[in-house]
Design a protein around this motif. Structure first.
Motif, PDB file in Angstrom:
ATOM      1  N   GLN A   1      25.087  -6.320  -5.264  1.00 54.79           N
ATOM      2  CA  GLN A   1      25.809  -5.865  -6.707  1.00 54.79           C
ATOM      3  C   GLN A   1      25.786  -7.762  -7.528  1.00 54.79           C
ATOM      4  O   GLN A   1      25.871  -8.826  -6.897  1.00 54.79           O
ATOM      5  CB  GLN A   1      27.177  -5.145  -6.816  1.00 54.79           C
ATOM      6  N   LYS A   2      25.796  -8.039  -8.460  1.00 55.02           N
ATOM      7  CA  LYS A   2      26.645  -8.399  -9.702  1.00 55.02           C
ATOM      8  C   LYS A   2      27.699  -8.917  -9.219  1.00 55.02           C
ATOM      9  O   LYS A   2      28.526  -8.194  -8.840  1.00 55.02           O
ATOM     10  CB  LYS A   2      26.558  -8.341 -11.288  1.00 55.02           C
ATOM     11  N   PRO A   3      27.902 -10.679  -9.632  1.00 52.28           N
ATOM     12  CA  PRO A   3      29.590 -10.701  -8.867  1.00 52.28           C
ATOM     13  C   PRO A   3      30.712 -10.539  -9.443  1.00 52.28           C
ATOM     14  O   PRO A   3      31.418  -9.947  -8.605  1.00 52.28           O
ATOM     15  CB  PRO A   3      29.214 -12.573  -9.525  1.00 52.28           C
ATOM     16  N   ASP A   4      30.880  -9.497 -10.431  1.00 54.22           N
ATOM     17  CA  ASP A   4      31.335  -8.930 -11.384  1.00 54.22           C
ATOM     18  C   ASP A   4      32.146  -7.317 -10.706  1.00 54.22           C
ATOM     19  O   ASP A   4      33.566  -7.330 -10.610  1.00 54.22           O
ATOM     20  CB  ASP A   4      31.500  -8.578 -12.681  1.00 54.22           C
ATOM     21  N   VAL A   5      31.087  -6.961  -9.928  1.00 54.14           N
ATOM     22  CA  VAL A   5      30.674  -5.499  -9.794  1.00 54.14           C
ATOM     23  C   VAL A   5      31.084  -5.889  -8.251  1.00 54.14           C
ATOM     24  O   VAL A   5      32.588  -4.821  -7.678  1.00 54.14           O
ATOM     25  CB  VAL A   5      29.477  -5.060  -9.385  1.00 54.14           C
ATOM     26  N   MET A   6      30.600  -6.589  -7.532  1.00 55.62           N
ATOM     27  CA  MET A   6      31.002  -7.152  -5.997  1.00 55.62           C
ATOM     28  C   MET A   6      32.659  -6.964  -5.802  1.00 55.62           C
ATOM     29  O   MET A   6      33.486  -7.099  -4.876  1.00 55.62           O
ATOM     30  CB  MET A   6      30.186  -8.299  -5.180  1.00 55.62           C
ATOM     31  N   GLU A   7      32.769  -8.174  -7.349  1.00 58.58           N
ATOM     32  CA  GLU A   7      34.172  -9.220  -6.620  1.00 58.58           C
ATOM     33  C   GLU A   7      35.475  -7.004  -7.163  1.00 58.58           C
ATOM     34  O   GLU A   7      36.474  -6.779  -5.944  1.00 58.58           O
ATOM     35  CB  GLU A   7      34.937  -9.627  -7.769  1.00 58.58           C
ATOM     36  N   MET A   8      34.917  -6.675  -7.347  1.00 58.18           N
ATOM     37  CA  MET A   8      35.993  -5.253  -8.056  1.00 58.18           C
ATOM     38  C   MET A   8      36.179  -4.641  -7.075  1.00 58.18           C
ATOM     39  O   MET A   8      37.145  -3.963  -6.234  1.00 58.18           O
ATOM     40  CB  MET A   8      34.857  -4.349  -9.160  1.00 58.18           C
TER      41      MET A   8
ATOM     42  N   ALA B   1      31.658   5.483   1.425  1.00 58.64           N
ATOM     43  CA  ALA B   1      31.647   5.650   0.205  1.00 58.64           C
ATOM     44  C   ALA B   1      30.238   4.809   0.205  1.00 58.64           C
ATOM     45  O   ALA B   1      30.480   3.680   0.532  1.00 58.64           O
ATOM     46  CB  ALA B   1      32.345   5.376  -0.495  1.00 58.64           C
ATOM     47  N   VAL B   2      29.990   5.532  -0.813  1.00 62.93           N
ATOM     48  CA  VAL B   2      28.119   4.618  -1.236  1.00 62.93           C
ATOM     49  C   VAL B   2      27.943   4.175  -1.995  1.00 62.93           C
ATOM     50  O   VAL B   2      28.387   4.698  -3.730  1.00 62.93           O
ATOM     51  CB  VAL B   2      27.140   5.163  -0.691  1.00 62.93           C
ATOM     52  N   PHE B   3      27.514   2.424  -2.424  1.00 55.33           N
ATOM     53  CA  PHE B   3      27.057   2.163  -4.214  1.00 55.33           C
ATOM     54  C   PHE B   3      25.983   1.354  -4.019  1.00 55.33           C
ATOM     55  O   PHE B   3      25.378   0.356  -3.890  1.00 55.33           O
ATOM     56  CB  PHE B   3      28.548   1.193  -4.249  1.00 55.33           C
ATOM     57  N   THR B   4      25.651   2.097  -4.628  1.00 59.90           N
ATOM     58  CA  THR B   4      24.120   1.728  -5.413  1.00 59.90           C
ATOM     59  C   THR B   4      23.944   0.461  -6.466  1.00 59.90           C
ATOM     60  O   THR B   4      25.464   0.527  -7.234  1.00 59.90           O
ATOM     61  CB  THR B   4      23.312   3.048  -5.991  1.00 59.90           C
TER      62      THR B   4
END
Length: 447
Positions: free
Chosen positions: A206-213, A167-170
């Motif tokens: 990623q940005k902090p909010d995204v990385m945390e999720m 599962a990959v996240f750009t």
């Protein structure tokens, strides 16, 4: 909806046009019913599932080309497309044939009609396309399918697949606000919905909010997370015809895709390959290098012609516009820039205009022909004028190209960007225009 048997490609295309009037309905019940009618082809396939806001297509292109070079029969499911609807489904970089598209659509149509007769809602356009993709890739015996989500993740029709190979996240940013959520964290939560129990997860930084999720979801699902940190990308050499970088143990990797952002996309692809190697896929370093270099991806900072340099780029939201701006400033300092801009009405046109308008000496606005979501050229010009007074609305793509060449000098840069829905046709017009110039004035040794 469509009772007539489909035996010709023109009928299949007309059917899809009729289905597209149905709109978007979030949820997985309908796609599950539809694929069940087709024998659940997705259960017989292995997937690399990609979600994100920007860069999905480029990462898909890198990963699928590398796997193809490694000898795996590799499917691609992607959107939007540049030149033809058939590009959405590809095996080993070749679009689905009209014959296979027609045969597949007829099978999906019959299944959809059975569901409607049983009292269920008619499947949405994306559900029809996704079911067709699963059928096609199983029919052709793909070893692996690189699968791009549509809008989100959790409720995206592609998310009925079982545990993916990866599962990959750009890069994830604010896009489809309201549909996916009103904050970056809410949007990231929807995208993170593609993470399955104990699967391999690979993300760009990623940005902090995204990385945390993403980290939180991985912890809940006991998934194995790897991140392609920018700090691991070294020895970068940017260029219009070739770019080079080193990533972890791989030194001096070459890519032919231009745009500064493509190096981060390529590094993410390398990290994905590292994950699939752990699961039995054999990809040598030589194959990795070959696949990265051979990757082509039309419409992403693509050079259509030279003298003047004519580039098209599918920057259609604020995050992509910012990346485009950085590339333009880096590559074309002190160059005269003429831009052609076409945006859909439901995109961040105000932000995009604010970011990109100051780059250009002249801006030409256009509307995507035949697209009901297209922002009219004259209205878009009114928005752009707030940030650059040198803006003109064109009545057609042909007029926009002609105007840009009239305004350009030999060493100028013409940059067409925005919705991919118009860039395919515009690039054909620009390519033909450049060919006429070469035929008339003689081909330059640099062309």
């Amino acid at each position: 909806m469509w009772k007539e048997k489909i035996t010709k490609y023109q009928q299949a295309a007309a059917y899809m046009e009729a289905v597209r009037r149905g709109g978007i309905v979030p949820g997985l019940d309908s796609i599950r019913r539809l694929t069940a009618e087709l024998g659940n082809p997705q259960d017989d396939l292995r997937f690399i599932h990609i979600a994100g806001t920007n860069g999905k297509g480029s990462v898909l292109a890198f990963v699928s080309r590398i796997l193809q070079c490694a000898g795996y029969r590799t499917g691609r499911y992607l959107s939007p497309v540049v030149f033809s609807e058939l590009e959405k489904l590809q095996i080993n970089s070749r679009p689905i044939s009209k014959a296979d598209f027609t045969r597949g659509i007829e099978g999906v149509r019959e299944a959809a009609e059975r569901l409607e007769a049983a009292g269920f809602p008619y499947p949405t356009p994306f559900e029809v396309e996704t079911a067709l993709a699963f059928w096609y890739f199983r029919e052709k015996g793909c070893d692996i399918v690189v699968l791009e989500t549509g809008m989100g993740g959790l409720w995206d029709a592609t998310n009925i697949i079982r545990r993916p190979v990866a599962a990959v996240f750009t890069s994830i940013s604010m896009d489809h606000a309201g549909m996916l959520g009103n904050t970056l964290a809410e949007i990231a939560e929807q995208k993170a919905g593609i993470i399955k129990n104990e699967c391999y997860v690979i993300s760009t930084e990623q940005k902090p909010d995204v990385m945390e999720m993403i980290e939180k979801t991985c912890e809940e699902k006991m998934a194995k997370l790897s991140v392609s940190y920018r700090a691991n990308i070294k020895s970068i050499r940017y260029g219009i015809e070739k770019q080079q970088f080193s990533y972890k143990e791989y030194k001096n990797l070459d890519i032919s895709l231009t745009g500064m952002y493509q190096i981060e996309n390529a590094a993410l692809a390398v990290e994905v390959i590292r994950a699939v190697q752990k699961q039995g896929f054999v990809v040598t370093e030589q194959v990795l290098r070959k696949g990265l270099w051979e990757t082509k991806w039309p419409g992403r900072f693509s050079v259509i012609s030279k003298h003047p340099l004519f580039i098209i780029d599918g920057a259609h939201n604020a995050d992509a516009a910012q990346k485009l701006k950085e590339s333009v400033i880096f590559y074309f300092t002190n160059k005269k820039i003429i831009t052609i801009m076409g945006i859909l009405r439901d995109k961040e046109y105000e932000k995009i205009a604010k970011i990109t308008a100051p780059l250009a000496s002249q801006i030409i606005t256009v509307a995507a022909p035949g697209n009901p979501r297209a922002f009219p050229a004259y209205e878009l010009a009114g928005v752009v004028k707030k940030y650059n007074p040198n803006v003109t609305a064109a009545d057609s793509l042909q007029e926009a190209v002609e105007m840009s060449y009239l305004l350009a000098k030999r060493d100028s840069v013409i940059l067409a960007f925005g919705s991919l829905s118009y860039l395919g046709e515009l690039s054909k017009i620009a390519g033909n225009r450049a060919q006429i110039r070469r035929d008339t004035h003689g081909k330059s040794k640099n062309d």
